[in-house]
Design a protein around this motif. Structure first.
Motif, PDB file in Angstrom:
ATOM      1  N   GLY A 192       0.978  -1.150  -0.148  1.00  0.00           N
ATOM      2  CA  GLY A 192      -0.284   0.300   0.026  1.00  0.00           C
ATOM      3  C   GLY A 192       0.743   1.088  -0.052  1.00  0.00           C
ATOM      4  N   VAL A 193       0.378   2.530   0.879  1.00  0.00           N
ATOM      5  CA  VAL A 193       0.631   4.340   0.283  1.00  0.00           C
ATOM      6  C   VAL A 193       0.476   4.324   1.733  1.00  0.00           C
ATOM      7  CG1 VAL A 193       1.005   5.945  -0.258  1.00  0.00           C
ATOM      8  CG2 VAL A 193       0.533   3.999  -1.788  1.00  0.00           C
ATOM      9  N   ASP A 194       1.850   4.540   2.582  1.00  0.00           N
ATOM     10  CA  ASP A 194       1.751   5.048   3.652  1.00  0.00           C
ATOM     11  C   ASP A 194       0.969   6.220   3.447  1.00  0.00           C
ATOM     12  OD1 ASP A 194       2.981   7.376   5.653  1.00  0.00           O
ATOM     13  OD2 ASP A 194       3.277   5.813   6.252  1.00  0.00           O
ATOM     14  N   PRO A 195       0.074   6.240   4.408  1.00  0.00           N
ATOM     15  CA  PRO A 195      -0.836   7.962   4.311  1.00  0.00           C
ATOM     16  C   PRO A 195      -0.517   8.999   4.521  1.00  0.00           C
ATOM     17  CG  PRO A 195      -0.881   6.579   6.379  1.00  0.00           C
ATOM     18  CD  PRO A 195      -0.346   5.713   5.850  1.00  0.00           C
ATOM     19  N   GLU A 196       1.068   8.680   5.177  1.00  0.00           N
ATOM     20  CA  GLU A 196       1.799  10.369   5.794  1.00  0.00           C
ATOM     21  C   GLU A 196       2.875  10.953   5.279  1.00  0.00           C
ATOM     22  OE1 GLU A 196       3.201  10.291   9.681  1.00  0.00           O
ATOM     23  OE2 GLU A 196       1.141   9.808  10.789  1.00  0.00           O
ATOM     24  N   THR A 197       3.609  10.040   4.456  1.00  0.00           N
ATOM     25  CA  THR A 197       4.903   9.908   3.743  1.00  0.00           C
ATOM     26  C   THR A 197       4.341  10.233   1.882  1.00  0.00           C
ATOM     27  OG1 THR A 197       5.520   7.845   3.603  1.00  0.00           O
ATOM     28  CG2 THR A 197       6.007   9.335   4.880  1.00  0.00           C
ATOM     29  N   ARG A 198       3.347   9.437   1.453  1.00  0.00           N
ATOM     30  CA  ARG A 198       2.693   8.386   0.229  1.00  0.00           C
ATOM     31  C   ARG A 198       3.102   7.964  -0.341  1.00  0.00           C
ATOM     32  NH1 ARG A 198      -2.051   8.073  -0.339  1.00  0.00           N
ATOM     33  NH2 ARG A 198      -1.556   8.426  -1.821  1.00  0.00           N
ATOM     34  N   ARG A 199       4.495   7.324   0.392  1.00  0.00           N
ATOM     35  CA  ARG A 199       5.770   6.411  -0.531  1.00  0.00           C
ATOM     36  C   ARG A 199       4.780   5.128  -0.260  1.00  0.00           C
ATOM     37  NH1 ARG A 199      11.585   7.844   2.673  1.00  0.00           N
ATOM     38  NH2 ARG A 199      10.765   5.790   3.796  1.00  0.00           N
ATOM     39  N   PRO A 200       4.899   4.596  -0.809  1.00  0.00           N
ATOM     40  CA  PRO A 200       4.815   3.312  -1.229  1.00  0.00           C
ATOM     41  C   PRO A 200       4.974   2.049  -0.149  1.00  0.00           C
ATOM     42  CG  PRO A 200       5.905   3.340  -3.171  1.00  0.00           C
ATOM     43  CD  PRO A 200       6.206   4.643  -2.200  1.00  0.00           C
ATOM     44  N   VAL A 201       4.666   1.074  -0.130  1.00  0.00           N
ATOM     45  CA  VAL A 201       5.381   0.475   1.494  1.00  0.00           C
ATOM     46  C   VAL A 201       4.747  -1.205   1.201  1.00  0.00           C
ATOM     47  CG1 VAL A 201       4.689  -0.043   4.016  1.00  0.00           C
ATOM     48  CG2 VAL A 201       4.792   2.186   2.738  1.00  0.00           C
ATOM     49  N   ALA A 202       6.042  -2.149   1.492  1.00  0.00           N
ATOM     50  CA  ALA A 202       5.448  -3.097   1.581  1.00  0.00           C
ATOM     51  C   ALA A 202       6.118  -3.582   2.573  1.00  0.00           C
ATOM     52  CB  ALA A 202       5.819  -3.948   0.310  1.00  0.00           C
ATOM     53  N   GLU A 203       4.828  -5.217   3.254  1.00  0.00           N
ATOM     54  CA  GLU A 203       5.354  -6.317   4.754  1.00  0.00           C
ATOM     55  C   GLU A 203       5.406  -7.747   3.793  1.00  0.00           C
ATOM     56  OE1 GLU A 203       1.986  -5.406   7.206  1.00  0.00           O
ATOM     57  OE2 GLU A 203       2.530  -3.659   7.550  1.00  0.00           O
ATOM     58  N   LEU A 204       6.322  -7.877   4.138  1.00  0.00           N
ATOM     59  CA  LEU A 204       6.972  -9.156   3.950  1.00  0.00           C
ATOM     60  C   LEU A 204       7.120  -9.945   4.974  1.00  0.00           C
ATOM     61  CD1 LEU A 204      10.101  -8.027   1.200  1.00  0.00           C
ATOM     62  CD2 LEU A 204       7.524  -8.220   1.054  1.00  0.00           C
ATOM     63  N   SER A 205       6.383 -10.970   4.469  1.00  0.00           N
ATOM     64  CA  SER A 205       6.657 -12.667   5.317  1.00  0.00           C
ATOM     65  C   SER A 205       7.624 -13.148   4.716  1.00  0.00           C
ATOM     66  CB  SER A 205       5.427 -12.566   5.775  1.00  0.00           C
ATOM     67  OG  SER A 205       5.101 -14.232   6.676  1.00  0.00           O
ATOM     68  N   ILE A 206       8.671 -13.928   5.655  1.00  0.00           N
ATOM     69  CA  ILE A 206       9.602 -14.708   4.653  1.00  0.00           C
ATOM     70  C   ILE A 206       9.749 -16.112   5.743  1.00  0.00           C
ATOM     71  CG2 ILE A 206      12.213 -15.012   4.054  1.00  0.00           C
ATOM     72  CD1 ILE A 206      11.821 -11.724   4.902  1.00  0.00           C
ATOM     73  N   THR A 207       9.386 -16.912   5.397  1.00  0.00           N
ATOM     74  CA  THR A 207       9.447 -18.467   6.256  1.00  0.00           C
ATOM     75  C   THR A 207      10.407 -19.292   5.567  1.00  0.00           C
ATOM     76  OG1 THR A 207       7.192 -18.266   6.358  1.00  0.00           O
ATOM     77  CG2 THR A 207       7.921 -20.404   6.847  1.00  0.00           C
ATOM     78  N   SER A 208      11.796 -19.432   5.663  1.00  0.00           N
ATOM     79  CA  SER A 208      12.930 -20.120   5.678  1.00  0.00           C
ATOM     80  C   SER A 208      12.502 -21.967   5.576  1.00  0.00           C
ATOM     81  CB  SER A 208      14.204 -19.932   6.443  1.00  0.00           C
ATOM     82  OG  SER A 208      15.345 -20.367   5.980  1.00  0.00           O
ATOM     83  N   ARG A 209      13.283 -22.148   4.605  1.00  0.00           N
ATOM     84  CA  ARG A 209      12.899 -23.223   4.342  1.00  0.00           C
ATOM     85  C   ARG A 209      14.343 -24.288   3.593  1.00  0.00           C
ATOM     86  NH1 ARG A 209       9.741 -24.698  -0.640  1.00  0.00           N
ATOM     87  NH2 ARG A 209      10.392 -22.109  -1.600  1.00  0.00           N
ATOM     88  N   ALA A 210      15.023 -23.095   4.698  1.00  0.00           N
ATOM     89  CA  ALA A 210      16.732 -23.504   4.799  1.00  0.00           C
ATOM     90  C   ALA A 210      16.950 -24.564   5.720  1.00  0.00           C
ATOM     91  CB  ALA A 210      17.975 -21.898   4.498  1.00  0.00           C
ATOM     92  N   ALA A 211      18.334 -24.818   4.972  1.00  0.00           N
ATOM     93  CA  ALA A 211      18.721 -25.781   6.274  1.00  0.00           C
ATOM     94  C   ALA A 211      19.849 -25.304   7.097  1.00  0.00           C
ATOM     95  CB  ALA A 211      19.311 -27.073   6.015  1.00  0.00           C
ATOM     96  N   ARG A 212      19.369 -23.793   7.152  1.00  0.00           N
ATOM     97  CA  ARG A 212      20.498 -23.410   8.315  1.00  0.00           C
ATOM     98  C   ARG A 212      19.691 -21.440   8.078  1.00  0.00           C
ATOM     99  NH1 ARG A 212      26.934 -24.029   7.539  1.00  0.00           N
ATOM    100  NH2 ARG A 212      26.661 -26.407   6.157  1.00  0.00           N
ATOM    101  N   GLY A 213      19.829 -21.162   9.541  1.00  0.00           N
ATOM    102  CA  GLY A 213      19.777 -19.842   9.721  1.00  0.00           C
ATOM    103  C   GLY A 213      20.359 -19.080   8.463  1.00  0.00           C
ATOM    104  N   GLY A 214      19.898 -17.589   8.439  1.00  0.00           N
ATOM    105  CA  GLY A 214      20.836 -16.729   7.939  1.00  0.00           C
ATOM    106  C   GLY A 214      19.767 -15.226   7.946  1.00  0.00           C
ATOM    107  N   THR A 215      20.025 -14.616   6.574  1.00  0.00           N
ATOM    108  CA  THR A 215      19.634 -13.306   6.594  1.00  0.00           C
ATOM    109  C   THR A 215      19.178 -13.251   5.220  1.00  0.00           C
ATOM    110  OG1 THR A 215      21.023 -11.654   8.081  1.00  0.00           O
ATOM    111  CG2 THR A 215      20.258 -11.038   6.454  1.00  0.00           C
ATOM    112  N   PHE A 216      17.746 -12.641   5.117  1.00  0.00           N
ATOM    113  CA  PHE A 216      17.367 -12.366   3.401  1.00  0.00           C
ATOM    114  C   PHE A 216      17.554 -11.177   3.723  1.00  0.00           C
ATOM    115  CE2 PHE A 216      15.624 -16.481   4.854  1.00  0.00           C
ATOM    116  CZ  PHE A 216      15.526 -17.341   4.007  1.00  0.00           C
ATOM    117  N   THR A 217      17.649 -10.833   1.721  1.00  0.00           N
ATOM    118  CA  THR A 217      18.013  -9.615   1.422  1.00  0.00           C
ATOM    119  C   THR A 217      16.854  -9.525   0.676  1.00  0.00           C
ATOM    120  OG1 THR A 217      20.411  -9.239   2.528  1.00  0.00           O
ATOM    121  CG2 THR A 217      18.934  -7.599   0.753  1.00  0.00           C
ATOM    122  N   VAL A 218      15.988  -8.613   0.841  1.00  0.00           N
ATOM    123  CA  VAL A 218      14.882  -8.509  -0.355  1.00  0.00           C
ATOM    124  C   VAL A 218      14.542  -7.673  -0.752  1.00  0.00           C
ATOM    125  CG1 VAL A 218      12.477  -9.047  -1.197  1.00  0.00           C
ATOM    126  CG2 VAL A 218      13.699 -10.647   0.899  1.00  0.00           C
TER     127      VAL A 218
END
Length: 140
Positions: A51-77
């Motif tokens: 959606g769009v942030d009502p104050e700044t009018r900038r687009p915003v995406a909320e992401l959900s990341i469910t890891s299927r990796a065999a190790r812990g780690g960081t996701f950069t999207v």
């Protein structure tokens, strides 16, 4: 032509045809075995809200990341914010740090400038996983 010469030509001809076929079949078999459990980090990412942030009018995406990796780690999207015509109007990047195997992490990606008119459509352009932990299946 002597019989042995005919047999030699038939065997040589068969080898010329069958050896490349055998090499190709072997390659396909090995390629399949090496890639049978291959996964792509982008398959672990879901756009939970766009959606769009009502104050700044900038687009915003909320992401959900469910890891299927065999190790812990960081996701950069990287997320692209598309306008009504489907053109990329803005982009942004977010990270979910230290997501354990099987766990779900979240991140919010915000565009850099105000979004003009309507609601954006959020598209995951790229997801990169960097392992930061030992394998869940590792043995001491």
């Amino acid at each position: 032509m002597p019989r042995w010469a005919v047999v030699t030509l038939v065997v040589a001809g068969a080898l010329v045809v069958l050896v490349p076929i055998g090499i190709f079949v072997g390659f396909v078999h090995v390629y399949g075995k090496n890639h049978e459990n291959m996964r792509f980090p982008s398959e672990d990412v879901t756009v939970a809200r766009c959606g769009v942030d009502p104050e700044t009018r900038r687009p915003v995406a909320e992401l959900s990341i469910t890891s299927r990796a065999a190790r812990g780690g960081t996701f950069t999207v990287s997320v692209g914010f598309l306008d009504g015509q489907g053109a990329v109007a803005d982009q942004g990047t977010g990270a979910a740090l230290e997501v354990a195997p099987g766990a779900t992490g979240t991140t919010v990606v915000t565009g850099a400038r105000a979004f003009g008119g309507g609601e954006p459509r959020c598209v995951v352009e790229e997801a990169v996983f960097a392992s930061t932990g030992p394998s869940a299946t590792a043995t001491p």
